[in-house]
Every structure is written in structure tokens, then in C-alpha cells.
Scaffold this motif. Sequence first.
Motif, PDB file in Angstrom:
ATOM      1  N   LEU A 333       0.809  -1.220   0.000  1.00  0.00           N
ATOM      2  CA  LEU A 333       0.000   0.000   0.000  1.00  0.00           C
ATOM      3  C   LEU A 333       0.841   1.269   0.000  1.00  0.00           C
ATOM      4  O   LEU A 333       0.573   2.217  -0.741  1.00  0.00           O
ATOM      5  CB  LEU A 333      -0.914   0.025   1.236  1.00  0.00           C
ATOM      6  N   TYR A 334       1.848   1.297   0.881  1.00  0.00           N
ATOM      7  CA  TYR A 334       2.590   2.532   1.128  1.00  0.00           C
ATOM      8  C   TYR A 334       4.077   2.441   0.818  1.00  0.00           C
ATOM      9  O   TYR A 334       4.819   3.377   1.125  1.00  0.00           O
ATOM     10  CB  TYR A 334       2.492   2.935   2.610  1.00  0.00           C
ATOM     11  N   GLU A 335       4.536   1.302   0.305  1.00  0.00           N
ATOM     12  CA  GLU A 335       5.972   1.056   0.151  1.00  0.00           C
ATOM     13  C   GLU A 335       6.685   1.160   1.496  1.00  0.00           C
ATOM     14  O   GLU A 335       7.809   1.673   1.604  1.00  0.00           O
ATOM     15  CB  GLU A 335       6.587   2.020  -0.869  1.00  0.00           C
ATOM     16  N   SER A 336       6.027   0.677   2.544  1.00  0.00           N
ATOM     17  CA  SER A 336       6.575   0.753   3.899  1.00  0.00           C
ATOM     18  C   SER A 336       7.811  -0.114   4.034  1.00  0.00           C
ATOM     19  O   SER A 336       7.920  -1.180   3.418  1.00  0.00           O
ATOM     20  CB  SER A 336       5.518   0.305   4.916  1.00  0.00           C
ATOM     21  N   LYS A 337       8.746   0.337   4.866  1.00  0.00           N
ATOM     22  CA  LYS A 337      10.004  -0.360   5.073  1.00  0.00           C
ATOM     23  C   LYS A 337       9.999  -1.058   6.440  1.00  0.00           C
ATOM     24  O   LYS A 337       9.468  -0.527   7.414  1.00  0.00           O
ATOM     25  CB  LYS A 337      11.182   0.617   5.019  1.00  0.00           C
ATOM     26  N   TYR A 338      10.631  -2.228   6.484  1.00  0.00           N
ATOM     27  CA  TYR A 338      10.750  -2.992   7.726  1.00  0.00           C
ATOM     28  C   TYR A 338      12.155  -3.576   7.853  1.00  0.00           C
ATOM     29  O   TYR A 338      12.863  -3.748   6.857  1.00  0.00           O
ATOM     30  CB  TYR A 338       9.731  -4.150   7.755  1.00  0.00           C
ATOM     31  N   ASP A 339      12.515  -3.893   9.084  1.00  0.00           N
ATOM     32  CA  ASP A 339      13.767  -4.581   9.367  1.00  0.00           C
ATOM     33  C   ASP A 339      13.441  -5.964   9.920  1.00  0.00           C
ATOM     34  O   ASP A 339      12.343  -6.182  10.458  1.00  0.00           O
ATOM     35  CB  ASP A 339      14.594  -3.788  10.371  1.00  0.00           C
ATOM     36  N   ALA A 340      14.381  -6.899   9.793  1.00  0.00           N
ATOM     37  CA  ALA A 340      14.101  -8.272  10.211  1.00  0.00           C
ATOM     38  C   ALA A 340      15.410  -8.995  10.513  1.00  0.00           C
ATOM     39  O   ALA A 340      16.500  -8.547  10.129  1.00  0.00           O
ATOM     40  CB  ALA A 340      13.338  -9.019   9.107  1.00  0.00           C
ATOM     41  N   LEU A 341      15.301 -10.135  11.211  1.00  0.00           N
ATOM     42  CA  LEU A 341      16.454 -11.004  11.436  1.00  0.00           C
ATOM     43  C   LEU A 341      16.004 -12.461  11.480  1.00  0.00           C
ATOM     44  O   LEU A 341      14.813 -12.754  11.614  1.00  0.00           O
ATOM     45  CB  LEU A 341      17.211 -10.624  12.706  1.00  0.00           C
ATOM     46  N   LEU A 342      16.977 -13.371  11.363  1.00  0.00           N
ATOM     47  CA  LEU A 342      16.688 -14.788  11.547  1.00  0.00           C
ATOM     48  C   LEU A 342      16.559 -15.035  13.044  1.00  0.00           C
ATOM     49  O   LEU A 342      17.546 -14.971  13.779  1.00  0.00           O
ATOM     50  CB  LEU A 342      17.787 -15.655  10.953  1.00  0.00           C
ATOM     51  N   ALA A 343      15.352 -15.317  13.496  1.00  0.00           N
ATOM     52  CA  ALA A 343      15.079 -15.373  14.929  1.00  0.00           C
ATOM     53  C   ALA A 343      15.710 -16.573  15.612  1.00  0.00           C
ATOM     54  O   ALA A 343      15.964 -16.550  16.820  1.00  0.00           O
ATOM     55  CB  ALA A 343      13.571 -15.377  15.162  1.00  0.00           C
ATOM     56  N   ASN A 344      15.953 -17.649  14.872  1.00  0.00           N
ATOM     57  CA  ASN A 344      16.534 -18.849  15.468  1.00  0.00           C
ATOM     58  C   ASN A 344      18.051 -18.913  15.295  1.00  0.00           C
ATOM     59  O   ASN A 344      18.712 -19.802  15.840  1.00  0.00           O
ATOM     60  CB  ASN A 344      15.903 -20.110  14.859  1.00  0.00           C
TER      61      ASN A 344
END
Length: 443
Positions: A333-344
Amino acid sequence: MFLHGTSRINAQGHLEIGGCDVTDLAKEFGTPLYIVDETLVRQRAREFTEAFRKTGLRFQVAYASKAFCVMAMCRVAEEEGMSLDVVSDGELHTALKAGFPAERIHFHGNNKTPDEINMALDANIGCFVVDNFTEMQLLNSLAQEKGKTVNVLLRITPGVEAHTHDYISTGQQDSKFGFDLGNGTAFRAVEQAIAASNLKLLGVHSHIGSQIFEVEGFRMAVEKIAAFAIDIRAKLGETFSVINLGGGYGIRYVEGDTPLPVGQYVQAISDAMISSCKAADFPLPEIWIEPGRSIVGDAGTTLYTIGTSKDIPGVRKYIAVDGGMTDNPRPALYESKYDALLANRANDEATEVVSIAGKACESGDMLIWDLKLPESKSGDLLAVFCTGAYNYAMASNYNRIRRPAVVFVKDGKADLVVARESHEDISRNDLIPERLRKQAVSR
């Protein structure tokens, strides 16, 4: 990697939130899974209330439930002394079913139906935020039929354009919301509200947009609205007792986002209001605000299981997860940005750049472009941060994908607050006309 609230990497190299290892949460509740850091939600709420207490002004902090509306969140909002704003009969029903005090509920929306208005009138909610002349006439008529007088604020557009995405800017003149301040519509709305037999005008409401990182827009809005209030008193003899400045306070999604401390927003609003009122010898009104994203946004994390991958040499490597735009439509919808990591495998070195694809049948179902991760494999867990606002709220059943479960985590305990949808839930409201039913075969 920037971690919010109680999030940390534990001794096993796993992401932990609220004292809960997310690999354990995945085993117990499945994925995709919305995880809400209850401690951080409460902390954010208290930051607003404590900042206002320091100003000495009368105030209400109303949680904007459109950001994330489930019964457990309504309970937390009440326990933290917040009011609640709703924009539909569904949100109102959720709040009332959760036992939220009706007198602390404010009803927003640009097209409230007669059924919604009657439902709110019967519940004796605290205030309606009136958006247009049609609604004002309808509300007055329905209140009159029930022999009630109701509190109202008039939503006005002050002509302040926040520096944000066009779809979440609301304070500019060209907006579907509210009475325009610049062309005289807001003045006429005040005249009509004063004359309405069953409406009690408390004041005005303004909301200039969302995900705002500076105070100047709020300061300008206060100055324009205060000038309007002063003009109304001079010309109509009506003194506003409430001025609602909405929400819009930004949060940190990714590196480069620079939200201000809550106290800085509140101080700017308070200073502008005090200065404007003092200059005109105008009695200080009660200030209402409506934070939503800034209460729950960075308290939410979505946990996914990685499935397939596709490597296009020299172009891009795609990693697919078991959710996507159905549980988070904001990037589409908004070209929103997110951050992430491999949780395990949170301590593993990032060795490749990948793009995170969802499982919906849309090329646009992309959650994150160009994310640095360790080399991932099927079955790894991906945690996407800052998904507490407008993710569950906007989730859909596109492709008949089931909406995820929601858990609140706090002090090492995980509580299921929304069950994962079942296959039966997906077809629960479907009906097959008799003419389409399979006929018994004669033998």
C-alpha cells in the motif's frame, strides 16, 4: 540490529521477547504469528500520560484503536487510564465487549451509518467526532428521537500538510475528512452545531497525518486551531472546552527513521497552546490526543517460517515466507520499510542480501527488499519488527489464507489473545443456493 522494548538475543542465539524465546512460541502457536510486547505497549502509553502531567494541562490520551483493535488491547488501554477512539461498529463492539467504559469512547469516521450512530447512542459513549454536515443533521435527529443530548467535537482540516505519505496525510485542505478551516466551512459547522437541539459542542478535532518526525506541523496546527477558537468566541460567544489534536507521532521502523521523544511532541503542543491562549486571554482548553501507531507499532513483531527460495544469478535472491501481504499489506500500500532477522540464528553473520517475498499470488507481495541475512534455509524463522500497528488491523483472507494468531508476551508468559483462524472460519459465512447443491444420484 536495533531491538525494541524487552527484545533481546538470548544465550541460545534466539530472539526473545517479553522473556519468551520465539522459537518456543513458534512451536506452541505456529506461524505466521503476531507477537506483542505488552510491557512496551504499557511503557509507550505511560510516556504520553506522564509527559502531559508535567505540563499541568487538563488532558485525555485516547488510544486510536484502528491501529490494533482486539479485546485484550482494549483492556490494556483501560488499565493504563487511556480513553479510546473507534471508527466503526466493529471497533465499538470490540471495546464494549471487552468492558471498556463507554463514557471514555470517542466515535470517529467520515460516513457513520444510522445503525452505527444508534449503537453508539444506546451505549452512551462519551463523544462523537462529527465529520460533515450530513452526519451532524443525522446525529442530532437520532439523538432527538432517543431524548438524548450528546457531546460532539467537529473535525476540521487546518490546512497543515504533514511530511508523510499522501495516503496518510489528512490535515491538508484537499482531504476527505472534516470541515475546512480556510474556506469558512468550519465556521458554519460551529454555527449549526450550536443551534442543534441535541448536540453539545465541546470543541474541535484535528489530525494532520501519520508517521510524523517533527513538531512544526503540530505547532502550526495548534496555532491555527487556537486562532479559530478565539475567533469563534469573539463572533459567536462560544468557548471551546476541548481541543483534540489527533495523533500521527512517528516510530522507528528502520535505520534512518528519526522519531522524537514523546515528551518533545507533547511539550511543543502544550507550549503552543499555552502561548496562543495566553496572548488572547482565552481559557486553556482540555487537550485530547489520539496516539495509535506510537503505542503499539514497535511493540509488535511478526514471526514467519521460511519456505522456498529463488536465486537469479546477478539479479536477486528471493526468500519466501508463510505469510505476506495478507498479514501485512503496508509495503504494497505505502511502500513501507521494515527490518528483520533470523530469529533462530540471530548471532550468525549476515552473508547475503535477499528480498523477502510473501506467499500470496501477487508479484507485489513483497515484505522487504534487499535485506542482509545469514544464508537461510527452509524452516528458519524470520522475525519482522515493528508490525504492531496496521498489520493485524489490515489483515485479509486474500487467497483464502487464514489470518494469524496474536499473543501477548510479558514476564516470560505468553497469552493467546486472538486464535489462529481455522479452515472452517474461512468458509463459515459462505452459503450455497439450493440450485447449486449437488443432487443425490439415483441408483
